[in-house]
Design a protein around this motif. Structure first.
Motif, mmCIF file in Angstrom:
data_model
loop_
_atom_site.group_PDB
_atom_site.id
_atom_site.type_symbol
_atom_site.label_atom_id
_atom_site.label_comp_id
_atom_site.label_asym_id
_atom_site.label_seq_id
_atom_site.Cartn_x
_atom_site.Cartn_y
_atom_site.Cartn_z
ATOM 1 N N LEU A 279 -73.709 -1.468 44.504
ATOM 2 C CA LEU A 279 -73.164 -0.388 43.992
ATOM 3 C C LEU A 279 -74.056 0.589 43.217
ATOM 4 O O LEU A 279 -74.113 1.952 42.799
ATOM 5 N N GLY A 280 -75.119 0.005 42.894
ATOM 6 C CA GLY A 280 -76.540 0.623 42.183
ATOM 7 C C GLY A 280 -76.045 0.912 40.643
ATOM 8 O O GLY A 280 -76.522 2.046 40.328
ATOM 9 N N ILE A 281 -75.310 -0.092 40.043
ATOM 10 C CA ILE A 281 -75.120 0.374 38.539
ATOM 11 C C ILE A 281 -75.643 -1.033 37.642
ATOM 12 O O ILE A 281 -76.051 -2.187 38.561
ATOM 13 N N LYS B 247 -75.180 7.437 32.025
ATOM 14 C CA LYS B 247 -74.301 7.932 33.124
ATOM 15 C C LYS B 247 -72.925 7.423 32.729
ATOM 16 O O LYS B 247 -72.716 6.265 32.462
ATOM 17 N N ARG B 248 -71.950 8.449 33.030
ATOM 18 C CA ARG B 248 -70.452 8.117 32.889
ATOM 19 C C ARG B 248 -69.953 7.874 34.274
ATOM 20 O O ARG B 248 -69.953 8.746 35.052
ATOM 21 N N TYR B 249 -69.120 6.885 34.192
ATOM 22 C CA TYR B 249 -68.311 6.434 35.465
ATOM 23 C C TYR B 249 -66.781 6.795 35.359
ATOM 24 O O TYR B 249 -66.273 6.559 34.339
ATOM 25 N N ALA C 228 -74.138 -9.338 41.991
ATOM 26 C CA ALA C 228 -74.310 -8.854 43.338
ATOM 27 C C ALA C 228 -73.884 -7.745 43.643
ATOM 28 O O ALA C 228 -74.291 -6.940 44.337
ATOM 29 N N VAL C 229 -72.490 -7.457 43.005
ATOM 30 C CA VAL C 229 -71.731 -6.262 43.531
ATOM 31 C C VAL C 229 -72.326 -5.155 42.666
ATOM 32 O O VAL C 229 -72.614 -3.932 43.228
ATOM 33 N N ALA C 230 -72.730 -5.337 41.473
ATOM 34 C CA ALA C 230 -73.476 -4.098 40.600
ATOM 35 C C ALA C 230 -74.673 -3.776 41.419
ATOM 36 O O ALA C 230 -74.973 -2.548 41.524
#
Length: 99
Positions: A35-37, A7-9, A30-32
């Motif tokens: 964000l679901g990454i 997946k490209r962001y 936690a942040v990832a």
């Protein structure tokens, strides 16, 4: 082993995710998760951003330096091919002039 489909962001998404880590003081993991990454993706982006800001480990290349290195390696490869063609041409013409 990684997924066949990567997946490209966008750069904006990456900047916002990095800013979220910096501004909230929360962990990269936690942040990832929020964000679901992948935490490894965010960790890489964060590490690269720190290096670009001059906060990375010594000896790490910034993004600009990495791009310049890539450009120079490509140029060196092209020049090596040119030198090889010229070397072969010199050998060919040396043989031709002996006839």
């Amino acid at each position: 082993m990684g997924s066949k489909y990567t997946k490209r962001y966008t750069e904006e998404f990456k900047r916002d995710a990095i800013a979220l880590v910096d501004s909230t003081g929360r962990t990269v993991t936690a942040v990832a998760r929020d964000l679901g990454i992948s935490s490894e993706s965010l960790r890489g982006w964060y590490r690269r951003a720190k290096t670009d800001r001059g906060e990375g480990r010594s000896g790490e290349l910034t993004t600009a330096e990495r791009e310049e290195l890539k450009r120079l390696r490509k140029l060196a490869a092209e020049q090596a091919k040119t030198i090889e063609v010229l070397r072969k041409a010199a050998v060919f013409f040396a043989k031709e002039s002996d006839r």
